[in-house]
Design an enzyme around this catalytic site. Structure first.
Site, PDB file in Angstrom:
ATOM      1  N   LYS A 167       0.826  -1.196   0.000  1.00  0.00           N
ATOM      2  CA  LYS A 167       0.000   0.000   0.000  1.00  0.00           C
ATOM      3  C   LYS A 167       0.876   1.269   0.000  1.00  0.00           C
ATOM      4  CE  LYS A 167      -3.602  -2.640  -0.014  1.00  0.00           C
ATOM      5  NZ  LYS A 167      -2.992  -3.977  -0.132  1.00  0.00           N
TER       6      LYS A 167
HETATM    7  C1  LIG Z   1      -9.209  -3.856  -1.807  1.00  0.00           C
HETATM    8  C2  LIG Z   1      -8.526  -4.459  -0.622  1.00  0.00           C
HETATM    9  N1  LIG Z   1      -9.215  -4.622   0.524  1.00  0.00           N
HETATM   10  C3  LIG Z   1      -8.632  -5.137   1.618  1.00  0.00           C
HETATM   11  C4  LIG Z   1      -7.324  -5.544   1.635  1.00  0.00           C
HETATM   12  C5  LIG Z   1      -6.754  -6.190   2.868  1.00  0.00           C
HETATM   13  O1  LIG Z   1      -5.724  -5.497   3.475  1.00  0.00           O
HETATM   14  P1  LIG Z   1      -4.674  -6.286   4.395  1.00  0.00           P
HETATM   15  O2  LIG Z   1      -3.760  -7.040   3.499  1.00  0.00           O
HETATM   16  O3  LIG Z   1      -3.982  -5.185   5.146  1.00  0.00           O
HETATM   17  O4  LIG Z   1      -5.434  -7.179   5.301  1.00  0.00           O
HETATM   18  C6  LIG Z   1      -6.568  -5.381   0.468  1.00  0.00           C
HETATM   19  C7  LIG Z   1      -5.147  -5.731   0.486  1.00  0.00           C
HETATM   20  O5  LIG Z   1      -4.514  -6.460   0.031  1.00  0.00           O
HETATM   21  C8  LIG Z   1      -7.179  -4.845  -0.683  1.00  0.00           C
HETATM   22  O6  LIG Z   1      -6.489  -4.717  -1.826  1.00  0.00           O
END
Ligand SMILES: Cc1ncc(COP(=O)(O)O)c(C=O)c1O
Length: 316
Positions: free
Chosen positions: A141
């Site tokens: 991110k």
């Molecule tokens: C659209 C979206 N939502 C949620 C997530 C979940 O984030 P995390 O990997 O921090 O749990 C991601 C990440 O990969 C994502 O791309």
């Protein structure tokens, strides 16, 4: 994060997925409920709905913007719709205001996992839409602290509910509201995230400068993601659609032999086997099959960017 998104509350959590789970639970999503969610995504938001015992209803995405639009959300809404997840996919702002209007009073959780620093067409920051906005601090991110997430909201009671849920359900030293687990972000990780947040504008500027050149040079050869008029994306992922019939694995392998790492773009979640039967999702399926992600990162040098562009031009 609250200041950056024009909200009054921010609740940090152990991941973006944890943030989504806290948000959905704060809105009392549970068995018997339906939650709308764009079909094209890392499965995290859709699977969070399933884990809570609710039914996820996947909504197909727009062919140009790769986000679900207002008409698609409105068509998928039923009496059982408890909430809608609006995703700013790859950091591209969704048509937030129009979606909110199309959904009437349905509470919105904005999955802005990828969209820190992006702005909607009306100039408001991504993360500011609906009841709760959710961010991820995963390494892919815009800013990261290893793993982490943040929920932002305007309702103090909703935020307090999430703070209690992330901390074993503890309301006060001797009072526990529920047998919850630990979804906290550590102070150590938060310190790293805060230091990065202070550099956000610099990070965004570098990404946007690279993305602009890549767009100019590659748009004739590949179909790229488009933003709504006036919206400002952060270019978290530089996605492209390979021409129909092109062998994606062979393309990825050919790029790799020339030192350029290309990846698969994303998933149409219905194909992952966890969300039950869904209706036809032709656009999400096409992006699932033909989508790729090209290298783009803030600290990329101009020479590295040129190599990436030249290799991709020659492989088109
Ligand atoms: C659209 C979206 N939502 C949620 C997530 C979940 O984030 P995390 O990997 O921090 O749990 C991601 C990440 O990969 C994502 O791309």
């Amino acid at each position: 994060m609250a200041e950056r998104t024009g909200r009054t509350e921010a609740v940090a959590s152990s991941s973006g997925t944890a943030a989504l789970e806290l948000a959905l639970r704060a809105l009392d999503v549970g068995p018997g409920d339906e939650v709308l969610c764009p079909a094209l995504t890392w499965p995290s938001p859709a699977h969070a709905v399933v884990r809570l015992g609710a039914r996820v209803v996947l909504v197909d995405v727009d062919r140009d913007e790769w986000n679900a639009g207002p008409e698609a959300f409105a068509a998928a809404r039923t009496e059982a719709t408890k909430a809608a997840i609006v995703i700013d996919q790859f950091g591209n702002p969704a048509r937030g205001a129009a979606i909110a209007e199309a959904l009437g009073g349905v509470p919105i959780v904005e999955d802005a996992a990828c969209a820190l620093g992006s702005r909607f067409a009306d100039g408001s920051p991504c993360g500011s839409l609906g009841a709760i906005g959710c961010f991820s601090l995963h390494p892919r991110k815009i800013i990261t602290c290893g793993e982490g997430g943040v929920c932002v909201a305007d309702d103090a009671a909703l935020a307090e509910k999430m703070r209690v849920m992330r901390n074993h359900g503890q309301r006060s030293p001797a009072s526990f509201a529920a047998p919850d687990g630990n979804l906290r972000l550590s102070d150590l990780a938060a310190a790293v995230a805060v230091a990065q947040l202070e550099r956000l504008e610099t990070i965004l500027e570098a990404r946007r400068a690279h993305a602009e050149v890549m767009h100019e040079r590659l748009a004739e050869r590949y179909q790229l993601q488009r933003s709504p008029e006036g919206a400002v994306p952060n270019h978290q992922t530089f996605g492209a659609l390979l021409p129909e019939g092109r062998d994606r694995e062979a393309f990825i392998a050919a790029a790799a032999t020339r030192g350029v790492q290309v990846g698969r773009l994303s998933y149409s979640v219905d194909r992952l086997g966890q969300v039950g039967d869904q209706g036809p999702l032709p656009v999400a399926h096409e992006l699932d099959e033909r989508g790729v992600a090209f290298p783009l990162f803030g600290t990329m040098s101009e020479a590295e960017r040129e190599t990436v562009i030249e290799v991709l031009e020659s492989l088109a």
